[in-house]
Scaffold this active site. Structure first.
Site, PDB file in Angstrom:
ATOM      1  NE  ARG A  26      77.389   2.446  20.671  1.00  0.00           N
ATOM      2  CZ  ARG A  26      76.603   2.303  19.488  1.00  0.00           C
ATOM      3  NH1 ARG A  26      76.837   3.291  18.606  1.00  0.00           N
ATOM      4  NH2 ARG A  26      76.036   1.362  19.287  1.00  0.00           N
ATOM      5  CB  CYS A  27      82.609   7.406  17.683  1.00  0.00           C
ATOM      6  SG  CYS A  27      81.164   8.495  17.988  1.00  0.00           S
TER       7      CYS A  27
END
Length: 411
Positions: free
Chosen positions: A396-397
């Protein structure tokens, strides 16, 4: 208002378009002495990190996602010589280049690069030895002779989630906690001001990189078309979340921001390192935040004022209430085991990227949490992670969604 090409009203709606940054030479310019200041714990091996990132991009492409790259969009935003010069001056200002002779030499050095190579060079940083004739040019150069850089590298760039966030049809252009990362937000500013796809459009801005209070994209989650989640964390302040909430709740369809107060610790850097959405009713969570977790709801009242209330129920009840769900499932990182849970949390076991409802991308090294996801009926796309994970960020980052399909069509 002109149509916005951005649309993110969900964490799990089928991902259509995403922004990445392929790790570059900036990683090989890290030294042990610089790690703490540049927010790294170790030095990734670039060749392997790139191979892992390319496999990640391939998984997204094979899932039907249009992948675009930060460096390419930024180069396409330098639409003429005036914008390019303005950008360069702005970048050097924020890099702290105030010495006139250094500034002139850097500008001379950079002027012959084409736009894409210019952006890649700025991202990678500029060593003093790359500029002929710099040695002992000024007193500042002589005093700082042991420091090898004129422009320091930007190794955190492959975590594109944080400098800005697409929320609804607008963007939050964030004020980052640390100066080394705040430079990253310049790219988003120029992309949305000058890129041909965006410059003629009136795209709402929910936050500004020129605010005093800090806010980062890893602390912002879009739970559904009405509810946002925000992390009060080491990187995002309650003042920033309140200001962001006033704007986005007033001008978007969202009705509520749920603010989660999480411990201000390196391992719990952002909300999405301890809590992500996997499906309509499934979430990953790090067990260590459940006990001390405080949750506040922010809403716009009928008098147009922001109302803030502390939620007194357990997390499961809060989520069921605000997301209108009969039941939810919390998948605890490595099942909350005191050793496995902490190890996999450190390697972003809770940081999943949903590419569709019930389909997520995860790091291979978090095999206990990955098994639990599969046992819960979640489709898991596993990517290699020996080097990418050294930067302390997960799938996600590493992504900034620009467009997600409306989740209502997926029910």
């Amino acid at each position: 208002m002109n149509f916005s090409p951005l649309e993110v009203y969900s964490e799990i709606g089928p991902l259509e378009k995403v922004l990445l940054h392929r790790p570059g030479p900036e990683l090989e310019k890290l030294t042990p002495e610089m790690l703490e200041r540049l927010l790294f714990d170790d030095i990734p091996f670039l060749r392997v990190a790139r191979r892992e990132h390319d496999e990640f991009a391939g998984v997204l492409s094979r899932s039907g996602v249009e992948v675009c790259y930060l460096e390419q969009l930024m180069a396409e935003s330098l639409i003429d010589s005036r914008v390019r010069q303005r950008f360069l001056e702005h970048f050097l200002d924020e890099a702290g280049i105030v010495n006139l002779s250094r500034r002139e030499m850097l500008l001379d050095f950079l002027q012959d690069f084409d736009d894409l190579e210019l952006i890649k060079t700025l991202m990678a940083g500029v060593r003093k030895e790359e500029i002929a004739g710099l040695k002992n040019r000024s007193l500042a150069d002589m005093v700082e002779a042991d420091h090898p850089f004129l422009l320091e590298p930007m190794p955190n760039l492959y975590f594109t989630r944080d400098p800005f966030a697409v929320i609804g049809s607008g963007i939050s252009l964030n004020r980052m906690k640390f100066a080394t990362r705040n430079r990253e937000t310049i790219f988003a500013e120029y992309i949305f001001n000058f890129h041909p796809d965006f410059r003629e459009l009136d795209i709402p801005r929910w936050y500004s990189r020129y605010e005093e209070s800090t806010l980062e994209g890893g602390d912002l989650l879009v739970l559904n078309e009405e509810v946002l989640a925000a992390g009060i964390s080491e990187r995002s302040s309650p003042e920033a979340i309140e200001k962001f909430s006033r704007r986005v709740l007033k001008y978007e369809r969202f009705t509520t921001v749920l603010a989660f107060k999480i411990p201000a610790r390196r391992a719990f850097m952002h909300l999405d390192t301890v809590f992500t959405m996997v499906d309509h009713d499934i979430f990953t969570i790090h067990a260590e935040i459940e006990g001390p977790l405080q949750v506040y709801s922010l809403r716009i009242a009928e008098d147009d004022e922001l109302r803030i209330s502390e939620e007194r129920a357990e997390l499961e009840e809060i989520l069921k209430n605000y997301l209108d769900l009969e039941e939810i499932k919390l998948i605890r990182c490595a099942d909350g085991d005191p050793i496995n849970g902490r190890r996999e949390q450190w390697n972003d076991g809770s940081n999943t990227l949903a590419v569709a409802p019930g389909k997520v991308v995860v790091y291979s090294r978090n095999y206990v949490t990955n098994r639990l996801l599969k046992e819960s009926g979640v489709e898991v796309e596993v990517i290699p992670s020996s080097e990418l994970s050294r930067g302390r960020g997960g799938p996600r980052c590493m992504t900034m969604p620009l467009i997600r399909e409306n989740i209502e069509s997926c029910r």
